[in-house]
Enzyme design. Structure first.
Site, PDB file in Angstrom:
ATOM      1  N   ARG A 263      15.657  12.044  12.065  1.00  0.00           N
ATOM      2  CA  ARG A 263      16.688  12.998  12.493  1.00  0.00           C
ATOM      3  C   ARG A 263      16.124  14.097  13.385  1.00  0.00           C
ATOM      4  O   ARG A 263      16.884  14.834  14.008  1.00  0.00           O
ATOM      5  CB  ARG A 263      17.335  13.637  11.259  1.00  0.00           C
ATOM      6  CG  ARG A 263      18.378  12.736  10.623  1.00  0.00           C
ATOM      7  CD  ARG A 263      19.255  13.460   9.627  1.00  0.00           C
ATOM      8  NE  ARG A 263      20.307  12.568   9.147  1.00  0.00           N
ATOM      9  CZ  ARG A 263      20.645  12.429   7.883  1.00  0.00           C
ATOM     10  NH1 ARG A 263      20.003  13.099   6.957  1.00  0.00           N
ATOM     11  NH2 ARG A 263      21.617  11.604   7.533  1.00  0.00           N
TER      12      ARG A 263
ATOM     13  N   GLY B  43      22.869   0.781   0.675  1.00  0.00           N
ATOM     14  CA  GLY B  43      22.859   1.311   2.035  1.00  0.00           C
ATOM     15  C   GLY B  43      22.814   2.822   2.062  1.00  0.00           C
ATOM     16  O   GLY B  43      22.573   3.426   3.114  1.00  0.00           O
TER      17      GLY B  43
ATOM     18  N   GLU C  42       5.332   4.374 -12.399  1.00  0.00           N
ATOM     19  CA  GLU C  42       4.659   3.087 -12.533  1.00  0.00           C
ATOM     20  C   GLU C  42       3.238   3.216 -13.060  1.00  0.00           C
ATOM     21  O   GLU C  42       2.790   2.392 -13.855  1.00  0.00           O
ATOM     22  CB  GLU C  42       4.647   2.393 -11.169  1.00  0.00           C
ATOM     23  CG  GLU C  42       4.246   0.934 -11.210  1.00  0.00           C
ATOM     24  CD  GLU C  42       4.434   0.274  -9.865  1.00  0.00           C
ATOM     25  OE1 GLU C  42       4.732  -0.938  -9.849  1.00  0.00           O
ATOM     26  OE2 GLU C  42       4.293   0.946  -8.829  1.00  0.00           O
TER      27      GLU C  42
ATOM     28  N   GLN D  76      10.923   0.145  -2.572  1.00  0.00           N
ATOM     29  CA  GLN D  76      10.537  -1.258  -2.385  1.00  0.00           C
ATOM     30  C   GLN D  76      11.569  -1.986  -1.535  1.00  0.00           C
ATOM     31  O   GLN D  76      12.773  -1.821  -1.731  1.00  0.00           O
ATOM     32  CB  GLN D  76      10.403  -1.944  -3.741  1.00  0.00           C
ATOM     33  CG  GLN D  76       9.761  -3.317  -3.671  1.00  0.00           C
ATOM     34  CD  GLN D  76       9.272  -3.754  -5.031  1.00  0.00           C
ATOM     35  OE1 GLN D  76       8.362  -3.167  -5.597  1.00  0.00           O
ATOM     36  NE2 GLN D  76       9.885  -4.789  -5.578  1.00  0.00           N
TER      37      GLN D  76
ATOM     38  N   GLY E 155       0.790  -1.232   0.000  1.00  0.00           N
ATOM     39  CA  GLY E 155       0.000   0.000   0.000  1.00  0.00           C
ATOM     40  C   GLY E 155       0.816   1.272   0.000  1.00  0.00           C
ATOM     41  O   GLY E 155       0.295   2.335   0.347  1.00  0.00           O
TER      42      GLY E 155
END
Length: 457
Positions: free
Chosen positions: A431, A388, A247, A364, A222
């Site tokens: 943060r 990362g 998309e 994703q 979702g």
């Protein structure tokens, strides 16, 4: 014919400015302190060319922010305390400036002249830097174009080009005015933009300027619906939001938003089985969404420089939402996808910082949460796919999780114990504050996320 090198030898110490107009602005404030708010709405201290005038305006800004009385004596005391002038020279200069203008009636016109001269000086400086970069032979044309375009865009938005700034200058020119705004009667206009989910906004302080916000989730969890809900909620507050979808088409996005707003099952947009009552709700929703300042762009495989260029041309954009990171391409081809994603996330963070607007990007997740079974399938930072650098560059990372996603009502006997309408947003990096879990209500029929209080009402 003019010498082709004449511009390159342009003396930057002989830049356009108006001594009389700068003095007229300061003099207007000294004889009528009530005009200071009008002045500061047009110009800042660094717009002044003469260093002494900049120092005087710095003092005036600080006094105004602190709510102190503004006159020649208080300004002189502040300048003396800052060691900007000695008392005798400062007194003579302030007296001379106050006497130079008979009335403050035309102060806004004076401000416009000071502002125009400042921008002309910036354009000359930017042009010189561009010529030096282009003739130096060490930089690529695309980088020079992007850099120059960014600097000119900054001028349009009233920002200065990057340069060394003294701490006291930043405090007086930026920190104090910001504090004055967020403590004023209209403070809500200057705080982070609310996403429309009370607890989530409380934890993150909303969508803040210059922030890169990542929404991570497994496919079909979702994340697009959640991003569209945020886009709609922010845009309905009067903010200008641009939603880039790599998309879905613009029509699909608009249909989804309309379906959610009207509470009409999105499947009926394809089947056409819409009742008269639903048509009424669609008409009412369309009228409400007419006030929604939300824009869509369905360009496939878009790059960050292309997004940046479109946002510059759109002007006054308050928030960007991108769906999703995995389909984006780097402006330059890299050896592998990890390097490409690293380049993209750093560029997105720089985009947010340069334009001072929040950038929200869907991402994703890897299959990591599903390998551990249903008992421990909550996503973690390490599940961010491909690089990362995503967690490194992001200011806020939110993971979307629905327990019902992993259960089949018809086949799984444990499904009866699971609330299929519950959704969690795990703020796993923040943060600006704490990391917490926020519970939301999920309505699959209308692709709608809502707060539990709203659901109860």
């Amino acid at each position: 014919m003019a010498d082709k090198n004449s511009f390159q030898s342009y003396d930057l110490n002989d830049l356009p400015y108006s001594l009389e107009t700068e003095q007229a602005v300061i003099g207007s404030i000294l004889i009528n302190p009530e005009c200071v708010s009008a002045v500061l709405s047009h110009i800042r201290p660094d717009y002044f060319y003469i260093p002494q005038h900049r120092a005087i305006m710095d003092a005036i800004v600080v006094l105004d922010t602190l709510g102190s009385r503004i006159d020649a004596l208080t300004v002189l005391d502040k300048l003396s305390a800052d060691n900007s002038f000695d008392k005798e020279n400062g007194k003579n200069l302030l007296f001379q400036i106050a006497q130079s203008v008979p009335s403050a009636a035309n102060v806004e016109n004076y401000c416009k002249i000071v502002r125009e001269k400042y921008f002309l000086r910036l354009l000359i400086s930017i042009s010189k830097e561009t010529i030096e970069s282009a003739t130096g032979g060490g930089a690529e044309a695309d980088k020079i174009l992007d850099s120059t375009e960014q600097k000119i865009y900054d001028i349009r938005r009233g920002k200065t080009t990057g340069s060394l700034q003294r701490l006291s200058d930043v405090i007086s020119a930026e920190v104090y005015p910001s504090l004055a705004k967020i403590t004023s009667e209209n403070a809500d206009e200057y705080k982070g933009m609310p996403m429309g989910f009370s607890k989530l906004d409380e934890i993150t302080s909303g969508l803040n300027k210059s922030d890169l916000v990542i929404i991570g989730a497994r496919p079909a969890m979702g994340k697009t619906s959640f991003a569209l809900n945020i886009a709609r909620n922010v845009a309905m507050t009067g903010k200008k939001v641009v939603f880039f979808s790599l998309e879905m088409s613009n029509e699909q996005l608009a249909s989804r938003v309309l379906s959610t707003e009207a509470r009409v099952d999105s499947n009926k947009f394809r089947s056409g089985n819409i009742s008269p009552e639903e048509w009424v709700r669609l008409a009412e929703a369309t009228e409400r969404l007419g006030k929604c300042n939300l824009y869509f762009d369905d360009t496939a495989s878009i790059t960050v420089p292309e997004i940046k260029s479109k946002i510059r041309r759109a002007r006054d954009v308050d928030c960007i939402i991108i769906d999703y990171l995995g389909l984006m391409e780097s402006a330059k081809k890299k050896e592998n996808r990890v390097q490409e994603v690293t380049e993209i996330t750093r560029s997105l963070k720089m985009l947010a910082k340069d334009m001072k607007i929040p950038v929200v990007c869907c991402c994703q997740l890897s299959r990591g949460p599903e390998k551990n079974g249903k008992a421990s399938n909550r996503p973690q930072l390490s599940d961010l796919r491909e690089s990362g650098s995503i967690e490194q560059d992001a200011d806020i990372v939110m993971m979307l999780y629905r327990e019902g996603y992993y259960y089949n009502k018809d086949k799984d006997k444990d499904a009866e114990q699971v609330d299929m309408t519950q959704a969690d947003v795990d703020v796993v990096k923040n943060r600006h504050g704490a990391t917490e879990r926020v519970k939301l209500h999920w309505d699959a029929q209308y692709t709608l996320f809502s707060t539990l209080e709203y659901r109860d009402e």
